[in-house]
Design a protein around this motif. Structure first.
Motif, PDB file in Angstrom:
ATOM      1  N   MET A   1      94.808  50.334  73.234  1.00 51.67           N
ATOM      2  CA  MET A   1      95.965  51.023  73.633  1.00 51.67           C
ATOM      3  C   MET A   1      95.635  52.308  74.984  1.00 51.67           C
ATOM      4  N   MET A   2      95.740  51.637  76.078  1.00 47.31           N
ATOM      5  CA  MET A   2      95.334  52.455  77.164  1.00 47.31           C
ATOM      6  C   MET A   2      96.553  53.404  77.699  1.00 47.31           C
ATOM      7  N   THR A   3      96.298  54.563  77.837  1.00 50.47           N
ATOM      8  CA  THR A   3      97.088  55.606  78.252  1.00 50.47           C
ATOM      9  C   THR A   3      97.389  55.887  79.724  1.00 50.47           C
ATOM     10  N   GLY A   4      96.105  55.871  80.389  1.00 52.38           N
ATOM     11  CA  GLY A   4      95.928  56.409  81.667  1.00 52.38           C
ATOM     12  C   GLY A   4      95.568  57.988  81.476  1.00 52.38           C
ATOM     13  N   ASN A   5      95.263  58.303  80.445  1.00 50.64           N
ATOM     14  CA  ASN A   5      94.698  59.495  80.227  1.00 50.64           C
ATOM     15  C   ASN A   5      93.033  59.624  79.686  1.00 50.64           C
ATOM     16  N   PRO A   6      92.130  59.866  80.709  1.00 49.76           N
ATOM     17  CA  PRO A   6      90.828  59.403  80.473  1.00 49.76           C
ATOM     18  C   PRO A   6      90.400  60.107  79.180  1.00 49.76           C
ATOM     19  N   ALA A   7      90.631  61.119  78.731  1.00 45.58           N
ATOM     20  CA  ALA A   7      90.101  61.857  77.375  1.00 45.58           C
ATOM     21  C   ALA A   7      90.997  60.783  76.107  1.00 45.58           C
ATOM     22  N   MET A   8      92.166  60.744  76.337  1.00 45.06           N
ATOM     23  CA  MET A   8      92.800  59.927  75.244  1.00 45.06           C
ATOM     24  C   MET A   8      92.265  58.376  75.078  1.00 45.06           C
ATOM     25  N   ASP A   9      91.931  57.820  76.213  1.00 39.88           N
ATOM     26  CA  ASP A   9      91.577  56.432  76.263  1.00 39.88           C
ATOM     27  C   ASP A   9      90.099  56.388  75.617  1.00 39.88           C
ATOM     28  N   ARG A  10      89.206  57.483  75.920  1.00 41.84           N
ATOM     29  CA  ARG A  10      87.958  57.326  75.404  1.00 41.84           C
ATOM     30  C   ARG A  10      88.061  57.441  73.610  1.00 41.84           C
ATOM     31  N   ILE A  11      89.067  58.220  73.376  1.00 34.48           N
ATOM     32  CA  ILE A  11      89.181  58.334  72.032  1.00 34.48           C
ATOM     33  C   ILE A  11      89.534  57.342  71.268  1.00 34.48           C
ATOM     34  N   TRP A  12      90.395  56.438  71.739  1.00 23.70           N
ATOM     35  CA  TRP A  12      91.094  55.162  71.317  1.00 23.70           C
ATOM     36  C   TRP A  12      89.877  53.893  71.301  1.00 23.70           C
ATOM     37  N   ARG A  13      88.954  54.032  72.261  1.00 24.43           N
ATOM     38  CA  ARG A  13      87.878  53.162  72.617  1.00 24.43           C
ATOM     39  C   ARG A  13      87.187  53.546  71.240  1.00 24.43           C
ATOM     40  N   GLN A  14      86.852  54.826  71.030  1.00 27.58           N
ATOM     41  CA  GLN A  14      85.567  55.167  70.138  1.00 27.58           C
ATOM     42  C   GLN A  14      86.201  54.801  68.690  1.00 27.58           C
ATOM     43  N   LEU A  15      87.443  55.154  68.329  1.00 29.21           N
ATOM     44  CA  LEU A  15      88.079  54.696  67.207  1.00 29.21           C
ATOM     45  C   LEU A  15      88.184  53.234  66.882  1.00 29.21           C
ATOM     46  N   ASP A  16      88.498  52.709  67.891  1.00 33.09           N
ATOM     47  CA  ASP A  16      88.607  51.074  67.698  1.00 33.09           C
ATOM     48  C   ASP A  16      87.113  50.429  67.500  1.00 33.09           C
ATOM     49  N   ASN A  17      86.105  50.913  68.255  1.00 36.47           N
ATOM     50  CA  ASN A  17      84.787  50.469  68.118  1.00 36.47           C
ATOM     51  C   ASN A  17      84.110  50.534  66.557  1.00 36.47           C
ATOM     52  N   ARG A  18      84.719  51.742  65.839  1.00 34.60           N
ATOM     53  CA  ARG A  18      84.606  52.076  64.624  1.00 34.60           C
ATOM     54  C   ARG A  18      85.344  51.521  63.560  1.00 34.60           C
ATOM     55  N   GLY A  19      86.269  50.667  64.106  1.00 31.92           N
ATOM     56  CA  GLY A  19      86.972  50.131  63.055  1.00 31.92           C
ATOM     57  C   GLY A  19      88.433  51.094  62.475  1.00 31.92           C
ATOM     58  N   TYR A  20      88.534  51.983  63.179  1.00 33.70           N
ATOM     59  CA  TYR A  20      89.486  53.171  62.823  1.00 33.70           C
ATOM     60  C   TYR A  20      90.777  52.707  63.525  1.00 33.70           C
ATOM     61  N   GLN A  21      91.937  53.360  63.059  1.00 33.25           N
ATOM     62  CA  GLN A  21      93.064  53.486  63.657  1.00 33.25           C
ATOM     63  C   GLN A  21      93.482  54.967  64.034  1.00 33.25           C
ATOM     64  N   GLY A  22      94.410  55.158  65.011  1.00 35.71           N
ATOM     65  CA  GLY A  22      94.854  56.299  65.117  1.00 35.71           C
ATOM     66  C   GLY A  22      96.317  56.322  65.831  1.00 35.71           C
ATOM     67  N   ARG A  23      96.941  57.591  65.785  1.00 33.10           N
ATOM     68  CA  ARG A  23      98.231  57.751  66.602  1.00 33.10           C
ATOM     69  C   ARG A  23      98.360  59.122  67.092  1.00 33.10           C
ATOM     70  N   MET A  24      99.088  59.353  67.810  1.00 31.48           N
ATOM     71  CA  MET A  24      99.391  60.771  68.323  1.00 31.48           C
ATOM     72  C   MET A  24     100.834  60.943  68.490  1.00 31.48           C
ATOM     73  N   VAL A  25     101.118  62.350  67.871  1.00 31.68           N
ATOM     74  CA  VAL A  25     102.629  62.928  68.161  1.00 31.68           C
ATOM     75  C   VAL A  25     102.615  64.109  68.656  1.00 31.68           C
ATOM     76  N   SER A  26     103.553  64.710  69.133  1.00 32.28           N
ATOM     77  CA  SER A  26     103.792  66.009  69.711  1.00 32.28           C
ATOM     78  C   SER A  26     103.648  67.079  68.524  1.00 32.28           C
ATOM     79  N   TYR A  27     103.202  68.228  68.838  1.00 28.02           N
ATOM     80  CA  TYR A  27     103.043  69.084  67.625  1.00 28.02           C
ATOM     81  C   TYR A  27     104.310  69.725  67.096  1.00 28.02           C
ATOM     82  N   HIS A  28     105.211  69.374  67.954  1.00 24.53           N
ATOM     83  CA  HIS A  28     106.862  69.983  67.590  1.00 24.53           C
ATOM     84  C   HIS A  28     106.908  69.156  66.230  1.00 24.53           C
ATOM     85  N   HIS A  29     106.619  67.959  65.998  1.00 23.66           N
ATOM     86  CA  HIS A  29     107.069  67.471  64.797  1.00 23.66           C
ATOM     87  C   HIS A  29     106.624  68.304  63.368  1.00 23.66           C
TER      88      HIS A  29
END
Length: 222
Positions: A1-29
């Motif tokens: 799940m590439m976003t074009g945001n280097p920091a976020m893309d690195r998080i998703w890669r690291q999570l995927d490498n570990r077999g984790y899954q993640g999602r992000m939502v706005s703090y307003h929720h």
């Protein structure tokens, strides 16, 4: 799940490498989560005792350590089965216990350390979020409820631990779902309803009757 945001893309890669899954939502929720919980309470879905014991500990206030909070990150960490072996009259009985009964507080610290290690060089960070994580996981689109009200994540099932984190990393792709989703496999299946020994799962409503749940009483001291 590439976003074009280097920091976020690195998080998703690291999570995927570990077999984790993640999602992000706005703090307003945060307010949506709080209102969803309060609505269930106002509708009489919880007894006063259960509400006070289990649902008042959540915090919907932004953490002081992140004054510029932008997002909430929910992460599913796969957890292996843990067996408790009982020896009785020369026989051994092995029972599978819930995945979060071991190292429950250790896993969130490890995940927070991982994300802070990624984000700090970009000028961002994370802080622990004490929120209703099953609800957050389902509303983020990462998981779905079973008829038994357990949260299932594709590829992990229910043997997982959910970790919620606040972050000052901007949320550029809010994945919030307005409605809580039930697994497709559960829609025409009533196996758990038929086999629930205390009838906590009923046909009258989707939310189980928590006060009848054996797990609740098994976790209470004494």
């Amino acid at each position: 799940m590439m976003t074009g945001n280097p920091a976020m893309d690195r998080i998703w890669r690291q999570l995927d490498n570990r077999g984790y899954q993640g999602r992000m939502v706005s703090y307003h929720h945060i307010r949506d989560l709080e209102e969803a919980l309060q609505a269930l309470y106002r509708e009489g879905n919880f007894s006063e005792e259960f509400y006070e014991e289990r649902l008042t500990a959540f915090s919907f206030a932004p953490p002081e350590t992140l004054p510029d909070m932008q997002s909430i990150i929910i992460i599913a960490v796969p957890r292996p089965q843990t067996a408790a072996v009982f020896n009785w009259h020369g026989k051994s009985l092995s029972l599978i216990i819930p995945p979060t009964y071991t190292d429950y507080r250790k896993v969130p610290r490890q995940v927070a350390d991982l994300l802070n290690g990624i984000l700090n060089p970009f000028g961002y960070g994370v802080a622990h979020a004490n929120l209703p994580l099953k609800l957050l996981a389902v509303r983020s689109g990462m998981g779905a409820y079973g008829r038994n009200n357990i949260c299932y994540v594709p590829g992990m099932g229910s043997f997982l631990e959910l970790v919620g984190l606040y972050s000052d990393l901007p949320c550029r792709n809010d994945q919030w779902q307005e409605e809580s989703r039930m697994m497709d496999a559960c829609r025409n299946c009533h196996a758990c309803l038929r086999h629930c020994p205390s009838h906590a799962i009923t046909g009258e409503r989707f939310l189980l009757d928590a006060d009848r749940c054996i797990v609740l009483h098994g976790e209470r001291p004494g």
